[in-house]
Design a protein around this motif. Structure first.
Motif, short mmCIF file in Angstrom:
data_model
loop_
_atom_site.label_atom_id
_atom_site.label_comp_id
_atom_site.label_asym_id
_atom_site.label_seq_id
_atom_site.Cartn_x
_atom_site.Cartn_y
_atom_site.Cartn_z
N GLN A 229 82.62 -42.48 78.28
CA GLN A 229 82.83 -41.75 79.56
C GLN A 229 81.80 -40.70 79.98
OE1 GLN A 229 86.88 -39.55 78.78
NE2 GLN A 229 87.21 -40.74 80.92
N LYS A 230 81.10 -40.10 79.30
CA LYS A 230 79.89 -39.00 79.04
C LYS A 230 78.43 -39.86 79.23
CE LYS A 230 81.41 -34.89 78.38
NZ LYS A 230 81.94 -33.65 78.95
N ALA A 231 78.40 -41.04 78.76
CA ALA A 231 77.38 -41.93 79.54
C ALA A 231 77.85 -42.29 80.22
CB ALA A 231 77.51 -43.28 78.04
N ILE A 232 78.04 -42.72 81.15
CA ILE A 232 78.41 -43.07 82.44
C ILE A 232 78.42 -42.33 83.66
CG2 ILE A 232 79.92 -44.13 84.35
CD1 ILE A 232 81.67 -45.82 81.73
N LEU A 233 78.51 -40.88 83.24
CA LEU A 233 78.24 -39.76 83.74
C LEU A 233 76.71 -39.33 83.74
CD1 LEU A 233 81.74 -37.26 83.30
CD2 LEU A 233 80.49 -38.58 85.18
N HIS A 234 75.97 -39.51 82.69
CA HIS A 234 74.86 -39.45 82.70
C HIS A 234 73.34 -40.42 83.65
CE1 HIS A 234 75.56 -36.96 78.20
NE2 HIS A 234 76.20 -36.39 79.04
N TYR A 235 74.40 -41.55 83.34
CA TYR A 235 73.25 -42.60 84.00
C TYR A 235 74.20 -42.71 85.51
CZ TYR A 235 70.98 -42.26 79.21
OH TYR A 235 70.42 -43.12 77.92
N HIS A 236 75.20 -41.61 85.87
CA HIS A 236 74.90 -42.70 87.11
C HIS A 236 73.91 -42.88 87.77
CE1 HIS A 236 77.97 -42.80 90.02
NE2 HIS A 236 78.45 -43.38 89.54
N PRO A 237 74.06 -43.97 88.88
CA PRO A 237 72.91 -43.94 90.07
C PRO A 237 72.79 -42.81 90.80
CG PRO A 237 73.79 -46.58 89.41
CD PRO A 237 74.89 -45.31 88.68
N ASP A 238 73.87 -42.23 91.40
CA ASP A 238 73.81 -41.50 92.15
C ASP A 238 73.41 -40.11 91.65
OD1 ASP A 238 75.59 -43.25 94.00
OD2 ASP A 238 77.57 -42.20 93.82
N LYS A 239 73.85 -39.99 89.99
CA LYS A 239 72.46 -39.44 90.18
C LYS A 239 71.26 -39.34 89.55
CE LYS A 239 77.16 -36.38 88.52
NZ LYS A 239 77.90 -36.26 87.84
N SER A 240 70.79 -40.45 90.04
CA SER A 240 69.13 -40.42 89.57
C SER A 240 68.12 -40.50 90.39
CB SER A 240 69.74 -41.97 89.44
OG SER A 240 69.34 -42.40 90.98
N GLU A 241 68.35 -39.10 91.23
CA GLU A 241 67.23 -39.16 92.31
C GLU A 241 66.27 -39.52 92.20
OE1 GLU A 241 66.32 -34.61 90.13
OE2 GLU A 241 69.18 -34.12 90.78
N PRO A 242 66.63 -41.08 93.21
CA PRO A 242 64.90 -41.68 93.02
C PRO A 242 64.42 -41.25 94.17
CG PRO A 242 67.31 -42.29 94.45
CD PRO A 242 67.86 -41.20 93.68
N GLU A 243 63.93 -40.15 94.87
CA GLU A 243 62.55 -39.34 94.93
C GLU A 243 62.08 -38.49 94.47
OE1 GLU A 243 66.26 -38.20 96.18
OE2 GLU A 243 66.61 -39.33 97.42
N LYS A 244 62.38 -38.49 92.90
CA LYS A 244 62.22 -37.33 91.84
C LYS A 244 61.54 -38.22 91.07
CE LYS A 244 63.23 -33.38 88.62
NZ LYS A 244 63.80 -32.77 88.50
N ASN A 245 62.32 -39.58 90.86
CA ASN A 245 62.69 -40.34 88.88
C ASN A 245 62.14 -41.86 90.16
OD1 ASN A 245 63.08 -38.27 87.50
ND2 ASN A 245 65.78 -38.79 87.78
N GLY A 246 61.80 -41.66 90.62
CA GLY A 246 61.31 -43.41 91.31
C GLY A 246 63.23 -44.03 91.29
N MET A 247 62.82 -45.38 91.80
CA MET A 247 63.37 -46.40 92.27
C MET A 247 64.01 -47.00 90.82
SD MET A 247 65.51 -46.61 95.52
CE MET A 247 66.38 -48.19 94.96
#
Length: 144
Positions: free
Chosen positions: A101-119
């Motif tokens: 569960q925690k890993a899913i939250l850590h890697y959830h795409p909605d939290k990936s910030e593509p503007e900052k971390n890239g597509m």
């Protein structure tokens, strides 16, 4: 009286031919714009997926061949979360459901910030989350 006439005119505008025609044209334009933008995004995503094809295949292979704990260790070691305060659960082996569960939250795409971390990172997190979710579903329905 003037206000009353204006109000009646405004209420009837929705039934006038020119208004109906303009509304339909606007709706068609908006739909075409959405389709065009989606096609552009899909092309961009496919291009990026092709660039990281090897990494995506590696993630898939590790998902298929590794145990839950080994897959979690692989993911956190190979693709550590961009937010360095996020770590794998220390008691992951004892409480795998919570760790997933925690890993899913850590890697959830909605939290990936593509503007900052890239597509590329966003697409990687989508794939990682997909496989983590598949593993979590086994615990959710008590299928071990």
């Amino acid at each position: 009286m003037t206000v009353n006439i204006l109000q009646q005119s405004f209420d009837n505008i929705f039934y006038l031919d020119w208004y109906i025609e303009c509304s339909e044209m606007l709706k068609k334009y908006q739909e075409e714009t959405i389709v065009h933008e989606q096609e552009q995004q899909d092309k961009e995503r496919e291009k990026i997926k092709e660039e990281i094809k090897v990494e995506l295949e590696e993630i898939k292979t590790n998902h298929e061949k590794k145990t839950n704990i080994d897959f979690l260790l692989y993911v956190y070691k190979t693709y550590p979360p961009k937010n360095t305060s996020l770590q794998m659960e220390k008691d992951a082996e004892e409480n795998m459901k919570k760790a997933l569960q925690k890993a899913i939250l850590h890697y959830h795409p909605d939290k990936s910030e593509p503007e900052k971390n890239g597509m590329k990172w966003k697409i990687l997190t989508e794939e990682i989350t997909k496989y983590l979710t598949l593993r979590y579903e086994c615990f959710k329905f008590n299928v071990n």
